[in-house]
Write a protein that holds these residues in place. Structure first.
Motif, mmCIF file in Angstrom:
data_model
loop_
_atom_site.group_PDB
_atom_site.id
_atom_site.type_symbol
_atom_site.label_atom_id
_atom_site.label_comp_id
_atom_site.label_asym_id
_atom_site.label_seq_id
_atom_site.Cartn_x
_atom_site.Cartn_y
_atom_site.Cartn_z
ATOM 1 N N PHE A 72 17.836 -70.664 -24.104
ATOM 2 C CA PHE A 72 17.774 -69.302 -24.379
ATOM 3 C C PHE A 72 16.712 -68.673 -23.367
ATOM 4 C CE2 PHE A 72 19.103 -70.337 -28.932
ATOM 5 C CZ PHE A 72 20.328 -69.723 -28.737
ATOM 6 N N SER A 73 15.547 -69.268 -23.116
ATOM 7 C CA SER A 73 15.020 -68.518 -22.209
ATOM 8 C C SER A 73 15.632 -68.141 -20.742
ATOM 9 C CB SER A 73 13.672 -69.154 -21.768
ATOM 10 O OG SER A 73 13.869 -70.527 -21.817
ATOM 11 N N THR A 74 16.429 -69.257 -20.510
ATOM 12 C CA THR A 74 17.337 -69.064 -18.946
ATOM 13 C C THR A 74 18.140 -67.580 -19.358
ATOM 14 O OG1 THR A 74 17.575 -71.364 -18.887
ATOM 15 C CG2 THR A 74 19.110 -69.778 -17.661
ATOM 16 N N TYR A 75 18.963 -67.437 -20.512
ATOM 17 C CA TYR A 75 19.820 -66.088 -20.830
ATOM 18 C C TYR A 75 18.775 -64.746 -20.770
ATOM 19 C CZ TYR A 75 23.463 -69.073 -22.757
ATOM 20 O OH TYR A 75 24.635 -69.929 -22.795
ATOM 21 N N LEU A 76 17.484 -64.931 -21.319
ATOM 22 C CA LEU A 76 16.658 -64.064 -21.679
ATOM 23 C C LEU A 76 16.246 -63.660 -20.244
ATOM 24 C CD1 LEU A 76 15.579 -62.460 -24.107
ATOM 25 C CD2 LEU A 76 13.106 -63.939 -23.590
ATOM 26 N N GLY A 77 15.741 -64.792 -19.309
ATOM 27 C CA GLY A 77 15.010 -64.303 -18.061
ATOM 28 C C GLY A 77 16.171 -63.660 -17.243
ATOM 29 N N VAL A 78 17.569 -63.969 -17.423
ATOM 30 C CA VAL A 78 18.554 -63.372 -16.446
ATOM 31 C C VAL A 78 18.610 -61.689 -16.985
ATOM 32 C CG1 VAL A 78 21.070 -63.323 -15.738
ATOM 33 C CG2 VAL A 78 19.770 -65.422 -15.957
ATOM 34 N N VAL A 79 18.791 -61.954 -18.265
ATOM 35 C CA VAL A 79 18.875 -60.293 -18.818
ATOM 36 C C VAL A 79 17.596 -59.551 -18.396
ATOM 37 C CG1 VAL A 79 19.018 -59.108 -20.714
ATOM 38 C CG2 VAL A 79 20.448 -61.051 -20.790
ATOM 39 N N LEU A 80 16.598 -60.105 -18.442
ATOM 40 C CA LEU A 80 15.146 -59.200 -18.161
ATOM 41 C C LEU A 80 15.397 -58.797 -16.674
ATOM 42 C CD1 LEU A 80 12.214 -60.678 -20.296
ATOM 43 C CD2 LEU A 80 13.423 -58.477 -20.520
ATOM 44 N N ALA A 81 15.709 -59.901 -15.841
ATOM 45 C CA ALA A 81 15.870 -59.777 -14.612
ATOM 46 C C ALA A 81 16.717 -58.624 -14.045
ATOM 47 C CB ALA A 81 16.125 -60.813 -13.657
ATOM 48 N N PHE A 82 17.853 -58.615 -14.904
ATOM 49 C CA PHE A 82 18.923 -57.604 -14.577
ATOM 50 C C PHE A 82 18.301 -56.314 -14.983
ATOM 51 C CE2 PHE A 82 22.282 -54.873 -16.345
ATOM 52 C CZ PHE A 82 23.079 -54.701 -15.243
ATOM 53 N N LEU A 83 17.826 -55.992 -16.125
ATOM 54 C CA LEU A 83 17.230 -54.946 -16.618
ATOM 55 C C LEU A 83 16.379 -54.387 -15.615
ATOM 56 C CD1 LEU A 83 17.053 -55.312 -20.356
ATOM 57 C CD2 LEU A 83 18.891 -53.996 -19.289
ATOM 58 N N ILE A 84 15.192 -55.122 -15.261
ATOM 59 C CA ILE A 84 14.381 -54.686 -14.416
ATOM 60 C C ILE A 84 14.745 -54.106 -13.137
ATOM 61 C CG2 ILE A 84 12.479 -55.235 -13.024
ATOM 62 C CD1 ILE A 84 11.662 -57.198 -15.303
ATOM 63 N N VAL A 85 15.777 -54.805 -12.345
ATOM 64 C CA VAL A 85 16.210 -54.724 -11.209
ATOM 65 C C VAL A 85 17.087 -53.449 -11.136
ATOM 66 C CG1 VAL A 85 17.831 -55.345 -9.304
ATOM 67 C CG2 VAL A 85 16.147 -57.043 -10.156
ATOM 68 N N ASP A 86 18.222 -53.379 -12.426
ATOM 69 C CA ASP A 86 18.671 -52.394 -12.541
ATOM 70 C C ASP A 86 18.090 -50.841 -12.628
ATOM 71 O OD1 ASP A 86 21.607 -51.390 -12.683
ATOM 72 O OD2 ASP A 86 21.102 -50.773 -14.700
ATOM 73 N N ALA A 87 17.054 -50.956 -13.515
ATOM 74 C CA ALA A 87 16.245 -49.825 -13.473
ATOM 75 C C ALA A 87 15.545 -49.488 -12.101
ATOM 76 C CB ALA A 87 15.086 -50.055 -14.638
ATOM 77 N N MET A 88 15.109 -50.391 -11.408
ATOM 78 C CA MET A 88 14.553 -50.132 -9.891
ATOM 79 C C MET A 88 15.487 -49.550 -9.171
ATOM 80 S SD MET A 88 12.160 -53.509 -9.512
ATOM 81 C CE MET A 88 11.426 -53.321 -7.784
ATOM 82 N N LEU A 89 16.758 -49.892 -9.324
ATOM 83 C CA LEU A 89 18.009 -49.443 -8.507
ATOM 84 C C LEU A 89 18.323 -47.969 -8.862
ATOM 85 C CD1 LEU A 89 19.852 -50.701 -6.490
ATOM 86 C CD2 LEU A 89 21.474 -50.827 -8.267
ATOM 87 N N ARG A 90 18.188 -47.816 -9.909
ATOM 88 C CA ARG A 90 18.357 -46.323 -10.500
ATOM 89 C C ARG A 90 17.168 -45.571 -10.116
ATOM 90 N NH1 ARG A 90 22.977 -46.453 -13.953
ATOM 91 N NH2 ARG A 90 23.288 -48.720 -14.583
ATOM 92 N N GLY A 91 16.095 -46.049 -10.180
ATOM 93 C CA GLY A 91 14.883 -45.240 -9.576
ATOM 94 C C GLY A 91 14.794 -45.189 -8.181
ATOM 95 N N GLY A 92 15.830 -45.863 -7.528
ATOM 96 C CA GLY A 92 15.671 -45.720 -6.100
ATOM 97 C C GLY A 92 14.455 -46.255 -5.327
ATOM 98 N N MET A 93 14.023 -47.582 -6.041
ATOM 99 C CA MET A 93 12.649 -48.006 -5.651
ATOM 100 C C MET A 93 13.128 -48.996 -4.670
ATOM 101 S SD MET A 93 10.888 -47.938 -9.262
ATOM 102 C CE MET A 93 9.522 -49.296 -9.040
#
Lengths: 290, 371
Positions: free
Chosen positions: B23-44
């Motif tokens: 579960f922590s593997t799934y959770l980690g991947v989801v979190l990483a995706f959300l963070i990177v996706d937010a950064m991508l949208r923010g142009g960071m």
């Protein structure tokens, strides 16, 4: 006539593979590791001989001797620094380290000598007319070298004390150590011999290709590894047989079937052979005991 | 035994250690995706980094799937890039030929991934039948051989598509060209022999990459934790013992190998549709080795280790770009040093000491329930 000339090209190419495969198979036999950096030692040998002939202006035999010397030292240093600390580790760890060493040698060569191909002057040129064929001297030299090396190695492993120690280590390291054999020194010696052979192979290979670049060694390295497995890995006559057969198959496939698929045909023959003889042509099949 | 967690009246989940890790593997991947996706949208994110996101997803899937073969099944495969190649080119052919009939890009991408996975699975069966009869280093060399064969065969393919369907030529003596396909005016050339696929529409997205990573994790983790997975690991640990209790070694070996090949094919399709030009030389022995390095550095059989290793080692050469010519040299040295350090028993003992004392203290703490 045409067939014969392709056959001779095949035999001489195969002799180069056989010399490389001998190095592979000896190291595998004693250290039970796939030394992926072996192909890059060939490349280093090629560069050393080329530079000593062009930059230092040495005669070709001195260049070859220098290449052998440098590669022998390089082989022993690599073994001591990268492989010796991992002797008790799982074989995959050693494999990855060997790949690391291979990357290191390729990139170091690229930094030192540049990525673009250098032209290599063959150590001997010209060809000998026999009947309607012309056989290049480099082919003859290669075939003769291969036979000489093969005979010398067989005599060495069969007759001398160090050779016996080598065979003992490859059979059972623990028992060899109990009999007073210095296992570490024996393994270092094997690497030294293997790397010296790689230097000779490097000079011959570059004389065939007449060009040299940092990745020159990787494909012949893989093919020689295939040759060693084909003949039965760990067996010295097997490496010779595998190398020569591989060279002949490659040369004939290039001439008569397809240039693009020559490597595929070589590998397909290997696969079929391993299905029929799972331990290679001359390898001993050891059944598992429970 | 782990803790029991109540979910409603009748359902409860036994929280074992493996479940927590999964579960922590799934959770980690989801979190990483959300963070990177937010950064991508923010142009960071820098351009070079955002261009690497899809390849990173592909390499994660490659590493996790190869871990199934090498870590869980315990057979060394040196030709994993071959399956990626099959997936990439079949995926490209599927996506490009369906251009006219299916306008939606995500739908075409999904079809391409499925086609890539299916073709790679077929290749996996063809390769697996002879390969899995062999053992150890012999098996390794044969997978290497198959990888090279696949590379050269794809190099000979010329494929085009027009309203009459697919046109395929096998150009084994370089006598044929694209014009031999006999395409009509509206036809498109998809794969041009040694030039590879050119002019491919780049329809891969980072979100699709994330979904593929999640699917891979679900497939692999569920397989590993299932009855079949335990059978596969039993074969790895002792084949003779496993066979003697009635486990069909061939069947389970094929199961792991073909699953691994199919996932690699899907990763290949995603990878192929991320570049407008792609040659089969990209998927050579070095790519197989690269993925193997991810698996070994991440830890054999350790899924989240593969994910982290694939990510870090894909970014590392880019991050070292400041060192210019020296970057691959540094990469090689890092690789050797990491292998030496992780296999050094003295260093391991040194690192284990503080953890051991912490663990001992935790165990000695009063009030902790006995386990």
């Amino acid at each position: 006539m045409e067939f014969l000339s392709y056959l001779i090209i095949g035999v001489s190419l195969g002799s180069v593979y056989a010399i490389i495969a001998l190095g592979y198979t000896m190291v595998y036999g004693i250290a039970k590791m796939l030394n992926f950096a072996h192909g890059d030692v060939i490349m280093v040998g090629g560069y050393i001989s080329l530079l000593s002939m062009t930059s230092l202006g040495l005669p070709w035999w001195a260049g070859v001797l220098l290449a052998i010397l440098v590669c022998t030292v390089l082989g022993v240093v690599i073994e001591g620094l990268a492989y010796k600390p991992l002797r008790a580790s799982p074989s995959l760890a050693v494999l990855i380290t060997a790949i690391g060493v291979s990357y290191f040698l390729q990139n170091a060569a690229q930094l030192l000598w540049g990525a673009s191909p250098m032209s290599y002057t063959p150590i001997v040129s010209g060809s000998l007319p026999v009947g309607g064929l012309s056989i290049s001297y480099i082919s003859l030299v290669t075939i003769v070298m291969c036979v000489v090396i093969m005979t010398a190695l067989t005599l060495f492993t069969e007759k001398t004390r160090m050779g016996k120690a080598m065979r003992a280590c490859s059979e059972d390291k623990g028992a060899a150590q109990l009999m007073g054999i210095n296992v570490n020194r024996t393994i270092s010696l094997t690497f030294a011999i293997g790397s010296a052979l790689a230097a000779i192979a490097g000079v011959l290979l570059c004389s065939f290709n007449t060009s040299l670049m940092p990745t020159t060694g990787s494909m012949p390295g893989i093919k020689a590894f295939t040759a060693a497995v084909f003949g039965g890995i760990g067996s010295i006559p097997g490496a010779l047989l595998g190398g020569v057969l591989l060279g002949i198959i490659e040369s004939l496939a290039k001439a008569y079937i397809s240039t693009q698929l020559a490597n595929s045909i070589v590998f397909a023959v290997l696969i079929v052979t391993l299905l029929v003889r799972p331990a290679g042509l001359l390898g001993k099949y050891v059944p598992e005991k429970v | 035994m782990g803790k029991m967690i109540k979910l409603g009246k009748k359902r409860s989940v036994n929280l074992t250690k493996t479940r927590v890790v999964d579960f922590s593997t799934y959770l980690g991947v989801v979190l990483a995706f959300l963070i990177v996706d937010a950064m991508l949208r923010g142009g960071m994110l820098s351009r070079s980094f955002s261009g690497q996101l899809i390849p990173i997803c592909c390499y994660i899937v490659m590493a996790v799937s190869l871990n199934l073969t090498v870590g869980i099944l315990g057979e060394l495969s040196l030709g994993h890039a071959g399956f990626m190649s099959v997936g990439a080119f079949s995926g490209i052919v599927a996506a490009m030929s369906l251009q006219g009939s299916i306008p939606s890009e995500p739908a075409r991408l999904a079809i391409a991934l499925v086609v890539g996975a299916a073709c790679a699975a077929v290749a996996g069966v063809i390769v697996g039948v002879p390969v899995l009869r062999l053992r150890g280093d012999y098996l390794a060399i044969v997978t290497l051989a198959f990888g090279e064969i696949i590379k050269e065969l794809i190099n000979c393919l010329i494929i085009g598509h027009d309203e009459n369907g697919l046109h395929v030529i096998f150009n084994f003596n370089s006598s044929k060209t694209v014009s031999d396909l006999g395409l009509t005016e509206n036809g498109i050339e998809i794969i041009k022999g040694a030039q590879g696929a050119t002019g491919t529409q780049m329809i891969s997205t980072f979100t699709a990459g994330f979904i593929l990573v999640m699917i891979t994790l679900v497939v692999v983790l569920n397989l590993v934790r299932s009855r079949s997975g335990r059978a596969i690991m039993a074969i790895r640990d002792n084949r003779i013992a496993a066979e003697s209790v009635g486990i069909n070694a061939t069947k389970y070996k094929m199961m792991a190998f073909v699953t691994s090949a199919a996932l690699a094919g899907a990763a290949g399709a995603l990878y192929g549709l991320n570049f407008s030009n792609l040659t089969s030389a990209k998927f050579n022995f070095n790519t197989s080795i690269l993925v193997l390095v991810f698996v070994v550095l991440g830890g054999l059989g350790n899924i989240w280790g593969s994910i982290i290793a694939a990510t870090v080692l894909t970014i590392l050469p880019e991050a070292l770009r400041g060192f210019d010519d020296y970057r691959m040299l540094i990469y090689a040295i890092v690789l050797i040093l990491v292998m030496l350090a992780t296999n050094n028993s003295r260093l391991k003992a040194l690192l284990a000491r503080p953890f051991a004392s912490l663990r001992a203290r935790a165990a000695a703490r009063p009030g902790k329930e006995a386990q």
